[in-house]
Every structure is written in structure tokens, then in C-alpha cells.
Motif scaffolding. Structure first.
Motif, mmCIF file in Angstrom:
data_model
loop_
_atom_site.group_PDB
_atom_site.id
_atom_site.type_symbol
_atom_site.label_atom_id
_atom_site.label_comp_id
_atom_site.label_asym_id
_atom_site.label_seq_id
_atom_site.Cartn_x
_atom_site.Cartn_y
_atom_site.Cartn_z
ATOM 1 N N TRP A 84 -2.507 4.220 7.403
ATOM 2 C CA TRP A 84 -2.255 3.715 6.055
ATOM 3 C C TRP A 84 -2.418 4.825 5.024
ATOM 4 O O TRP A 84 -1.595 4.975 4.113
ATOM 5 C CB TRP A 84 -3.189 2.548 5.768
ATOM 6 N N LEU A 87 0.581 6.976 5.120
ATOM 7 C CA LEU A 87 1.732 6.357 4.477
ATOM 8 C C LEU A 87 1.654 6.483 2.959
ATOM 9 O O LEU A 87 2.685 6.602 2.279
ATOM 10 C CB LEU A 87 1.793 4.883 4.882
ATOM 11 N N THR A 266 3.247 -10.277 -0.920
ATOM 12 C CA THR A 266 3.112 -8.954 -0.324
ATOM 13 C C THR A 266 1.723 -8.746 0.252
ATOM 14 O O THR A 266 0.752 -9.343 -0.228
ATOM 15 C CB THR A 266 3.411 -7.861 -1.371
ATOM 16 N N VAL A 268 0.713 -5.379 0.745
ATOM 17 C CA VAL A 268 0.455 -3.941 0.602
ATOM 18 C C VAL A 268 -0.794 -3.633 -0.218
ATOM 19 O O VAL A 268 -1.316 -2.517 -0.150
ATOM 20 C CB VAL A 268 1.667 -3.197 0.002
ATOM 21 N N LEU A 285 7.214 -0.042 0.066
ATOM 22 C CA LEU A 285 6.409 -0.221 1.277
ATOM 23 C C LEU A 285 6.357 -1.661 1.765
ATOM 24 O O LEU A 285 5.828 -1.929 2.835
ATOM 25 C CB LEU A 285 4.971 0.273 1.046
ATOM 26 N N GLY A 286 6.896 -2.584 0.996
ATOM 27 C CA GLY A 286 6.757 -3.992 1.347
ATOM 28 C C GLY A 286 8.071 -4.723 1.286
ATOM 29 O O GLY A 286 9.112 -4.111 1.503
ATOM 30 N N ASN A 289 4.237 -5.253 4.966
ATOM 31 C CA ASN A 289 4.272 -4.035 5.769
ATOM 32 C C ASN A 289 3.355 -4.178 6.978
ATOM 33 O O ASN A 289 2.149 -4.414 6.820
ATOM 34 C CB ASN A 289 3.822 -2.843 4.918
ATOM 35 N N GLN A 291 2.079 -2.048 8.783
ATOM 36 C CA GLN A 291 1.073 -0.991 8.878
ATOM 37 C C GLN A 291 -0.118 -1.214 7.953
ATOM 38 O O GLN A 291 -1.112 -0.488 8.038
ATOM 39 C CB GLN A 291 1.696 0.378 8.580
#
Length: 347
Positions: A84, A87, A266, A268, A285-286, A289, A291
Motif C-alpha cells: 500500500w 502504491l 470506496t 481507499v 486508485l478506486g 482497490n 490492495q
């Protein structure tokens, strides 16, 4: 017994607990106006809970609610946390930051024995739970305090589960609602209906009062929910621009923009699905996500990034919580908004 009698309030309006954007001032204003103000306690330790309750009690003698999370804490996962951070690293470099690390500080913790100790001493009139209920022994301690117990359900199955465990009223949280989804029996978001589909189904299924939550922003929405059988409503987003809220400047600015109608669920920001205004990090990112580390660990590494962006006046990395209907957001005192929601004429 109707909701007003059950909770000792004058108006069937509950202010949704909103950690990060409100504290005791908003809760006291809503309770003082005859509704039920709520103190979000998931990010507070025992001393913080005690302080917030003392402030509300000094401001009003009317009932108030203290709210807690009941999530199951996920085990540590260093690999997921590292992935994370990796990212997020391009955003950190863009803002001139070193690789982000999770900061020390407030964390979202589930209701525990320490919180129960505080409640036994403070004896609040109402206690509400999100993400289910605490363990039976802890719930029994809350009940012995004399508090009325509320809890959120996102499906009929969850409402029945809560009723079986003796809650006094159920908050039916529709898909439109802002902030964290309260689901706990299933993670399948497709099972969660909108407010005006969920409320009448829950009303038919349970014997306890049902409180509608999600997408309700004005007196017409309150009346519609009650026409479907709701005993009252819980409102959050509409209070975000009130002066008593601690909503950040970037969050307030976003709520005033036309894009406020564009929200998404979301994960994130915290690792758990929650509805907020779509900004850059949600877009890139969403919204969801795979991850994102388990709740609430996703929030830690994001915090420094959020702080750096907000210093530059940007909310592109901030959780801008909002329901789908932000039309009721106005910069008016919370007491006035509470009375207007209930259809009470201006004084």
C-alpha cells in the motif's frame, strides 16, 4: 412506545455520529434543540470519551448518544501495508515527501472493556453501535448501565440479527448514506438496498422501532421515511456545513461545489467501504482497490499525504465523506437545522 418516548427526545431526529468532522459541540447543539446528538467515540480513548460527555452534559440536560465501532480487528500484515505504501509513493514524490509511514496517533478501535468501564461510570442515556454489536459480555455491561441501545443494519438479515440480541431500535442504513457502510453479516455490497427500499422491509420484519438513514436531507425526506414506517431518521451529511461541525476547509469547499452530487463507495481511505465525494485518489486508485489493507490500516499511510495536500489547499487525498444527497448542506446553526428537519416552525 414511539421513538421520542424510548429515547427521551422531543424530535425524531438523530444526528449521525461522524468521527473526524464533529465532536461534542455538534452533539450538544442537536440535543439542545430536541433531537438526539451523537458523540463518535471510535477514535477516542477513555479520557477522550469522558471529556466529550462532560462537555455535552455541561451544555444540555437532554439525552445524547455515544457511538462505537464493533469491527473485528484484522491481524497484522506487513506485506499488505508495504504494498500500500508503494502504491502511494508516486503521490508522495509529487508532493515532495519521503515514502509515507503510518503515523502514531488516534486509531479506530472496536468497543472494548476499557470503553465499557467508562460507560459504567458515565451512564450515558443512549449507546449506538456500527458494524454489528460487541461481544455478549460487553453488551450486557452496556445494558446494565441503563442505556438504550441502537445499532445499524444494511439488510433485513442484519436487522433480524440485531433484534434477536435485544437492541432497542435499529438504524436502517440505506445505500445512499455517507461514511462507512455498517454491514457485518456479509461483505457483498450488492445485497445492500437503498434507504426507501430497505426501510419498509425492515419495518415489516422487526418489532422494534426503525430509524431511517441515508439520503435524507430535508423535512420532505423525513416525512417520506416516516410514511414508510420509520419511527425517526438519522441525518449526517446535512450537518457538515453547520458552524458546530469541525469539517475541514477543503471538505467544506467540496460540499459547496457542483461535484458534491458525485459520490462513491470506496475503500481507499480506511480499507472498509465508505461513501464520500469522488476526488483524485478515489478516481485513480478506486473506488474499491483490492490492495487497500484491512480496516483501518489503510488510513495510516494515507494520513501524511492527506496532511501535505491539505496544507496546499487540496482535498484530493482527503476522505470527503458525504451521502448521495448533499442538497441539505447549509451554513446554518445545527439547532435550526434540526428543527427544520422535524418540520418545526422557526422560532
Amino acid at each position: 412506545m414511539n421513538l421520542e418516548e424510548l429515547l427521551g427526545i422531543e424530535l425524531p431526529i438523530i444526528q449521525a455520529p461522524m468521527a473526524g468532522v464533529q465532536g461534542s459541540a455538534l452533539a450538544a447543539a442537536v440535543s439542545g434543540a430536541g433531537g438526539l446528538g451523537s458523540i463518535p467515540c471510535a477514535m477516542l480513548g477513555p479520557d477522550g470519551i469522558r471529556k466529550e460527555v462532560e462537555i455535552v452534559r455541561a451544555a444540555t440536560s437532554r439525552p445524547f448518544n455515544v457511538n462505537f465501532f464493533c469491527h473485528v480487528e484484522a491481524p497484522p500484515d506487513e506485506a499488505a501495508d508495504a504494498a500500500w505504501r508503494e502504491l502511494l509513493s508516486p503521490y508522495c514524490r509529487e508532493l515532495g515527501m519521503a515514502e509515507t509511514q503510518a503515523p502514531a496517533g488516534a486509531a479506530r478501535v472496536p468497543f472494548n472493556a476499557a470503553a465499557a468501564d467508562v460507560l459504567e461510570a458515565l451512564r450515558p442515556p443512549v449507546v449506538s453501535f456500527h458494524f454489528g454489536l460487541p461481544a455478549p459480555d460487553l453488551l450486557a455491561r452496556v445494558r446494565r448501565c441503563g442505556a438504550r441501545i441502537l445499532a445499524s443494519a444494511t439488510t433485513v438479515a442484519e436487522a433480524l440479527w440485531l433484534q434477536e440480541r435485544g437492541v432497542d431500535a435499529i438504524i436502517a442504513q440505506g445505500w445512499e448514506a455517507g461514511g462507512h457502510r455498517g454491514h457485518f453479516l456479509s461483505t457483498d455490497l450488492t445485497e445492500q438496498p437503498g434507504t426507501f427500499a430497505l426501510v419498509p422491509q425492515v419495518v415489516r420484519a422487526v418489532r422494534v422501532p426503525v430509524i431511517a438513514a441515508g439520503g435524507i436531507a430535508d423535512a420532505a425526506g423525513v416525512a417520506a421515511a416516516r410514511a414508510l414506517g420509520a419511527a425517526g431518521v438519522q441525518v449526517g451529511t446535512a450537518y457538515l456545513l453547520c458552524p458546530e461541525a469541525t469539517t475541514s476547509s477543503v471538505h467544506r469547499a467540496a460540499l459547496k461545489e457542483p461535484r458534491r452530487v458525485h459520490t462513491a463507495v470506496t475503500n481507499v481511505f480506511t480499507g472498509r467501504p465508505a461513501r464520500g465525494i469522488v476526488n483524485r485518489i478515489v478516481r485513480e486508485l478506486g473506488p474499491l482497490n483490492p490492495q487497500a489493507p484491512a480496516f483501518p490500516r489503510a488510513a495510516g499511510p494515507l494520513a501524511p499525504l492527506r496532511a501535505a495536500a491539505e496544507k496546499q489547499g487540496s482535498g484530493e487525498f482527503s476522505p470527503l465523506w458525504s451521502g448521495q444527497n448533499a442538497s441539505g448542506c447549509r451554513e446554518v446553526p445545527a439547532a435550526q437545522l434540526t428543527r427544520e428537519l422535524a418540520g418545526v416552525p422557526a422560532r
